[in-house]
Structure formats: C-alpha cells, structure tokens
Write a protein that holds these residues in place. Structure first.
Motif, PDB file in Angstrom:
ATOM      1  N   GLY A   1       0.644  -1.073   0.023  1.00 38.88           N
ATOM      2  CA  GLY A   1      -0.398   0.007   0.342  1.00 38.88           C
ATOM      3  C   GLY A   1       0.918   1.731  -0.228  1.00 38.88           C
ATOM      4  N   TYR A   2       2.279   1.249  -0.377  1.00 34.08           N
ATOM      5  CA  TYR A   2       3.156   2.405  -0.418  1.00 34.08           C
ATOM      6  C   TYR A   2       4.368   1.901  -0.984  1.00 34.08           C
ATOM      7  CZ  TYR A   2       6.368  -0.052   3.690  1.00 34.08           C
ATOM      8  OH  TYR A   2       7.016  -1.157   3.907  1.00 34.08           O
ATOM      9  N   VAL A   3       5.083   2.458  -1.075  1.00 35.97           N
ATOM     10  CA  VAL A   3       6.547   2.336  -1.954  1.00 35.97           C
ATOM     11  C   VAL A   3       7.500   3.566  -1.753  1.00 35.97           C
ATOM     12  CG1 VAL A   3       6.263   3.762  -3.948  1.00 35.97           C
ATOM     13  CG2 VAL A   3       7.333   2.032  -4.173  1.00 35.97           C
ATOM     14  N   VAL A   4       9.114   3.119  -0.796  1.00 36.00           N
ATOM     15  CA  VAL A   4       9.556   3.685  -1.416  1.00 36.00           C
ATOM     16  C   VAL A   4      10.620   3.787  -2.040  1.00 36.00           C
ATOM     17  CG1 VAL A   4      11.885   4.508   0.294  1.00 36.00           C
ATOM     18  CG2 VAL A   4       9.507   3.885   1.525  1.00 36.00           C
ATOM     19  N   SER A   5      11.357   5.196  -3.287  1.00 32.43           N
ATOM     20  CA  SER A   5      11.940   4.239  -4.104  1.00 32.43           C
ATOM     21  C   SER A   5      12.795   5.685  -4.044  1.00 32.43           C
ATOM     22  CB  SER A   5      11.342   5.735  -4.812  1.00 32.43           C
ATOM     23  OG  SER A   5      11.941   5.315  -6.855  1.00 32.43           O
ATOM     24  N   THR A   6      13.939   5.416  -4.035  1.00 36.10           N
ATOM     25  CA  THR A   6      15.751   5.849  -3.381  1.00 36.10           C
ATOM     26  C   THR A   6      15.963   6.381  -4.943  1.00 36.10           C
ATOM     27  OG1 THR A   6      15.384   4.717  -1.190  1.00 36.10           O
ATOM     28  CG2 THR A   6      17.270   5.635  -2.242  1.00 36.10           C
ATOM     29  N   GLU A   7      16.599   7.028  -5.465  1.00 38.83           N
ATOM     30  CA  GLU A   7      17.440   7.950  -6.689  1.00 38.83           C
ATOM     31  C   GLU A   7      17.570   6.465  -7.488  1.00 38.83           C
ATOM     32  OE1 GLU A   7      21.652   8.861  -4.610  1.00 38.83           O
ATOM     33  OE2 GLU A   7      21.026   6.776  -3.822  1.00 38.83           O
ATOM     34  N   GLU A   8      16.203   6.531  -8.096  1.00 37.88           N
ATOM     35  CA  GLU A   8      15.825   5.431  -8.836  1.00 37.88           C
ATOM     36  C   GLU A   8      15.632   7.021 -10.298  1.00 37.88           C
ATOM     37  OE1 GLU A   8      12.766   2.780  -9.006  1.00 37.88           O
ATOM     38  OE2 GLU A   8      12.452   2.783  -6.554  1.00 37.88           O
ATOM     39  N   LEU A   9      15.225   8.250  -9.964  1.00 33.88           N
ATOM     40  CA  LEU A   9      15.070   9.168 -10.854  1.00 33.88           C
ATOM     41  C   LEU A   9      16.625   9.890 -11.286  1.00 33.88           C
ATOM     42  CD1 LEU A   9      13.510  10.467 -13.679  1.00 33.88           C
ATOM     43  CD2 LEU A   9      12.016  11.553 -11.161  1.00 33.88           C
ATOM     44  N   GLU A  10      16.987  10.526 -10.164  1.00 27.31           N
ATOM     45  CA  GLU A  10      17.568  11.417 -10.052  1.00 27.31           C
ATOM     46  C   GLU A  10      18.850  10.896  -8.538  1.00 27.31           C
ATOM     47  OE1 GLU A  10      16.107  15.517  -8.925  1.00 27.31           O
ATOM     48  OE2 GLU A  10      15.461  15.729 -10.535  1.00 27.31           O
ATOM     49  N   HIS A  11      20.075  11.169  -8.957  1.00 24.70           N
ATOM     50  CA  HIS A  11      20.982  10.751  -7.896  1.00 24.70           C
ATOM     51  C   HIS A  11      20.488  11.095  -6.482  1.00 24.70           C
ATOM     52  CE1 HIS A  11      23.454   7.844  -9.340  1.00 24.70           C
ATOM     53  NE2 HIS A  11      23.655   8.674 -11.095  1.00 24.70           N
ATOM     54  N   GLY A  12      21.021  11.112  -5.124  1.00 26.27           N
ATOM     55  CA  GLY A  12      20.944  11.927  -4.142  1.00 26.27           C
ATOM     56  C   GLY A  12      19.182  12.425  -3.794  1.00 26.27           C
ATOM     57  N   LEU A  13      17.976  11.723  -4.359  1.00 25.60           N
ATOM     58  CA  LEU A  13      16.353  11.435  -4.342  1.00 25.60           C
ATOM     59  C   LEU A  13      15.850  10.648  -3.587  1.00 25.60           C
ATOM     60  CD1 LEU A  13      13.820  14.156  -4.497  1.00 25.60           C
ATOM     61  CD2 LEU A  13      13.465  12.918  -6.855  1.00 25.60           C
ATOM     62  N   THR A  14      15.028  11.042  -2.940  1.00 22.99           N
ATOM     63  CA  THR A  14      14.397   9.361  -1.970  1.00 22.99           C
ATOM     64  C   THR A  14      12.897  10.230  -2.281  1.00 22.99           C
ATOM     65  OG1 THR A  14      16.079   8.775  -0.414  1.00 22.99           O
ATOM     66  CG2 THR A  14      14.002   8.046  -0.308  1.00 22.99           C
ATOM     67  N   ALA A  15      12.195   9.122  -2.372  1.00 21.86           N
ATOM     68  CA  ALA A  15      10.816   9.213  -2.446  1.00 21.86           C
ATOM     69  C   ALA A  15       9.374   8.006  -1.737  1.00 21.86           C
ATOM     70  CB  ALA A  15       9.787   9.829  -3.795  1.00 21.86           C
ATOM     71  N   VAL A  16       8.274   8.604  -1.035  1.00 22.53           N
ATOM     72  CA  VAL A  16       7.663   7.756  -0.980  1.00 22.53           C
ATOM     73  C   VAL A  16       6.166   7.806  -1.374  1.00 22.53           C
ATOM     74  CG1 VAL A  16       6.476   6.506   1.348  1.00 22.53           C
ATOM     75  CG2 VAL A  16       8.902   7.463   1.661  1.00 22.53           C
ATOM     76  N   ALA A  17       5.398   6.585  -1.491  1.00 22.58           N
ATOM     77  CA  ALA A  17       3.961   7.122  -2.030  1.00 22.58           C
ATOM     78  C   ALA A  17       3.144   6.732  -1.793  1.00 22.58           C
ATOM     79  CB  ALA A  17       4.214   7.973  -4.074  1.00 22.58           C
ATOM     80  N   ALA A  18       1.987   6.920  -1.943  1.00 23.79           N
ATOM     81  CA  ALA A  18       0.734   6.048  -1.326  1.00 23.79           C
ATOM     82  C   ALA A  18      -0.049   6.065  -2.411  1.00 23.79           C
ATOM     83  CB  ALA A  18       0.128   6.585   0.331  1.00 23.79           C
ATOM     84  N   PRO A  19      -1.552   5.638  -2.445  1.00 27.04           N
ATOM     85  CA  PRO A  19      -2.336   5.581  -3.504  1.00 27.04           C
ATOM     86  C   PRO A  19      -3.719   7.049  -2.982  1.00 27.04           C
ATOM     87  CG  PRO A  19      -2.204   4.197  -2.388  1.00 27.04           C
ATOM     88  CD  PRO A  19      -1.372   4.495  -2.049  1.00 27.04           C
ATOM     89  N   ILE A  20      -4.250   7.771  -3.399  1.00 30.60           N
ATOM     90  CA  ILE A  20      -5.695   8.210  -3.226  1.00 30.60           C
ATOM     91  C   ILE A  20      -6.400   7.672  -4.475  1.00 30.60           C
ATOM     92  CG2 ILE A  20      -6.707  10.616  -4.046  1.00 30.60           C
ATOM     93  CD1 ILE A  20      -3.565  11.810  -2.639  1.00 30.60           C
ATOM     94  N   ARG A  21      -7.634   7.321  -3.504  1.00 30.88           N
ATOM     95  CA  ARG A  21      -8.581   6.507  -4.571  1.00 30.88           C
ATOM     96  C   ARG A  21     -10.181   7.716  -4.122  1.00 30.88           C
ATOM     97  NH1 ARG A  21      -7.358   0.895  -3.863  1.00 30.88           N
ATOM     98  NH2 ARG A  21      -5.923   0.511  -2.027  1.00 30.88           N
ATOM     99  N   ASP A  22     -11.031   7.418  -5.266  1.00 29.37           N
ATOM    100  CA  ASP A  22     -12.264   8.207  -5.379  1.00 29.37           C
ATOM    101  C   ASP A  22     -13.146   6.819  -4.996  1.00 29.37           C
ATOM    102  OD1 ASP A  22     -12.875   5.645  -6.874  1.00 29.37           O
ATOM    103  OD2 ASP A  22     -13.005   7.082  -8.789  1.00 29.37           O
ATOM    104  N   HIS A  23     -14.517   7.644  -5.176  1.00 28.49           N
ATOM    105  CA  HIS A  23     -15.521   7.236  -4.219  1.00 28.49           C
ATOM    106  C   HIS A  23     -15.511   5.866  -3.732  1.00 28.49           C
ATOM    107  CE1 HIS A  23     -17.078   8.241  -8.083  1.00 28.49           C
ATOM    108  NE2 HIS A  23     -18.452   7.241  -7.346  1.00 28.49           N
ATOM    109  N   ALA A  24     -15.463   5.081  -5.594  1.00 34.38           N
ATOM    110  CA  ALA A  24     -15.600   3.849  -5.992  1.00 34.38           C
ATOM    111  C   ALA A  24     -14.503   3.056  -5.711  1.00 34.38           C
ATOM    112  CB  ALA A  24     -16.077   3.541  -7.756  1.00 34.38           C
ATOM    113  N   GLY A  25     -13.355   3.676  -4.778  1.00 31.60           N
ATOM    114  CA  GLY A  25     -11.970   2.748  -4.756  1.00 31.60           C
ATOM    115  C   GLY A  25     -10.981   2.932  -6.188  1.00 31.60           C
ATOM    116  N   ILE A  26     -11.528   3.173  -6.265  1.00 32.32           N
ATOM    117  CA  ILE A  26     -10.133   3.171  -7.451  1.00 32.32           C
ATOM    118  C   ILE A  26      -9.327   4.154  -7.533  1.00 32.32           C
ATOM    119  CG2 ILE A  26      -9.743   3.527  -9.950  1.00 32.32           C
ATOM    120  CD1 ILE A  26     -12.821   2.593 -10.521  1.00 32.32           C
TER     121      ILE A  26
END
Length: 259
Positions: free
Chosen positions: A193-218
């Motif tokens: 239900g989440y992801v950690v991405s470390t230096e995959e797009l740019e050197h020195g950049l880390t990102a953590v992401a999670a999903p946003i859903r609409d009323h139908a759960g999509i």
C-alpha cells in the motif's frame, strides 16, 4: 469564431469550426444543420461532415426531432477526467500543506497521463525552499514512487496496455530496467500500500508515495513526499511511511472513499 483559422492546410480550421459547433450547441441547445451553417458561415455540407465526426466520438447526438443536434454524453467523459484531477488537488491541498509542514519536505499529488506521471499539485515544507517545482512536469512511471503506485493499482489489462508503450529508460544505477523486476516490485507495492523509491530517477533524491482513491475505491492519483537522501535516508523514509499513507487516505476520504 467566424470561419475559424485561415490555416491553408485546413486542419486547424476544421478544429476551429468543430469547437464553434460545440459552443453553439452549448449556448442554444438543439440546433439544426442549416442554423449551424448560418452561425458559422459555411456550407451545410461542411457542417454535416463536422457533425458526423463529432457524432462518431459521441460529442454530439441527434435529437428526437430529425435534423436537430445537441451535445452528447461523450463530453461527460472529458469533463469528468478534468474535474477529477481538479477535485483531487482541491481536496488534497490543505492535507498536503499540513504534511509538508509536519515532515519539512516536498509533497506532490500526481496523476496518470498517457504513459507518464504528471504532478498536478505541490506543497513545500520549511526545509524544501528552493527545491524543484514538479507541477506540470511529466516523469516516467517506472522510475518514480508515484508512477509505481499508479501502475501497481491498475487492473492487469490496463497495466499491460500502458507498459506496452513504456521504455524502461535507465536514469541512475538504481533504475529498474527489467520488466519482470518491475512487475515483481509492483506486486509488493500493491500488497504494502505504499512505495519507497531511492535514487531511481535522480541521484540524491528519495520519495515515498501512497495511493489516493475515488469514491468507488479506484486509485486515481498518488501522494508523495520527496527529499534529499541525506535527510530522507532509508531509515527516515520508513519512519514517514505512516504519515504519507494517512495523508493519502485522508484525501481519499474527501474524494468520497469510505474504505
């Protein structure tokens, strides 16, 4: 709009005229071919061809009275796509700003556009002043935290269609360039239900992401927090995961999702 563009190729002129037809129908409701031709200032045969093309895409439809046309339901698909993106930024703005202050990093909301990720809103924490403005920028699906969220929560068929047009370009030595490895990672992301991405797009950049859903759960968007590796190292990234997941869930709730 008169006769539209004077472009010699006629392509832009046709688009101008088609938009004129839609605007007239929006203003007048049900309109006949003759009236449309008079409004635009072209021959009826030209209007008939425009209406036929618009009807093929369900942007206009014939009314019960033969010869009259009105706007079609295809416009709803277009408007819903735009309003959904606008709604998620509006509903997420306060939450993102609060999270940015809490974590001191940059918070983004991103959506899918074709086979890219586009960031539609950004909030900057007190420590992220001067950081890159990602709003409106297209980024690769396979090398970003938001992209992996959007891919992981697609249906299998939709993901296969999208990935068929994706080239797994290497941006750093951590970028995933194997489709099998990407699919394996996406399974983990969907489960976590989440992801950690470390230096995959740019050197020195880390990102953590999670999903946003609409009323139908999509899943319609991803909420991410990003920062430099020296602040958002692996340990710190894992620490902020609950806050990121909670923020994404809060935006989802505002979008009508009840879990």
């Amino acid at each position: 709009m008169g006769n539209g563009s004077s472009d010699s190729g006629g392509g832009v002129q046709s688009v101008d005229r088609a938009v004129s037809v839609l605007e007239i129908l929006a203003r007048l409701g049900e309109v006949g071919v003759t009236e449309l031709a008079t409004e635009i200032g072209v021959h009826k045969s030209t209007v008939s061809r425009l209406l036929s093309a618009l009807e093929d895409h369900e942007l206009v439809e014939q009314a019960h009275e033969r010869g009259k046309y009105r706007l079609g339901f295809g416009l709803l698909r277009l408007s819903n796509a735009v309003s959904g993106q606008l709604d998620v930024t509006q509903q997420g703005r306060e939450i993102c700003e609060r999270l940015a202050v809490e974590l001191g990093e940059t918070v983004n909301i991103a959506v899918l556009r074709s086979h890219y990720v586009v960031n539609v809103d950004q909030a900057r924490g007190p420590r992220s002043v001067g950081s890159h403005n990602w709003v409106g920028e297209l980024t690769p699906l396979h090398a970003t935290s938001s992209g992996k969220i959007l891919l992981a929560f697609m249906s299998a068929d939709a993901r296969r269609d999208v990935l068929a047009d994706v080239r797994l370009t290497r941006y750093t030595d951590r970028t995933v360039t194997s489709m099998d490895e990407l699919e394996r990672q996406l399974e983990v992301v969907a489960g976590d239900g989440y992801v950690v991405s470390t230096e995959e797009l740019e050197h020195g950049l880390t990102a953590v992401a999670a999903p946003i859903r609409d009323h139908a759960g999509i899943v319609i968007a991803a909420l991410s927090v990003s920062g430099p590796v020296y602040r958002l190292d692996d340990g710190r990234a894992r620490e902020v995961v609950p806050a990121v997941v909670a923020a994404a869930a809060a935006v989802s709730e505002r979008m009508g999702y009840r879990g």
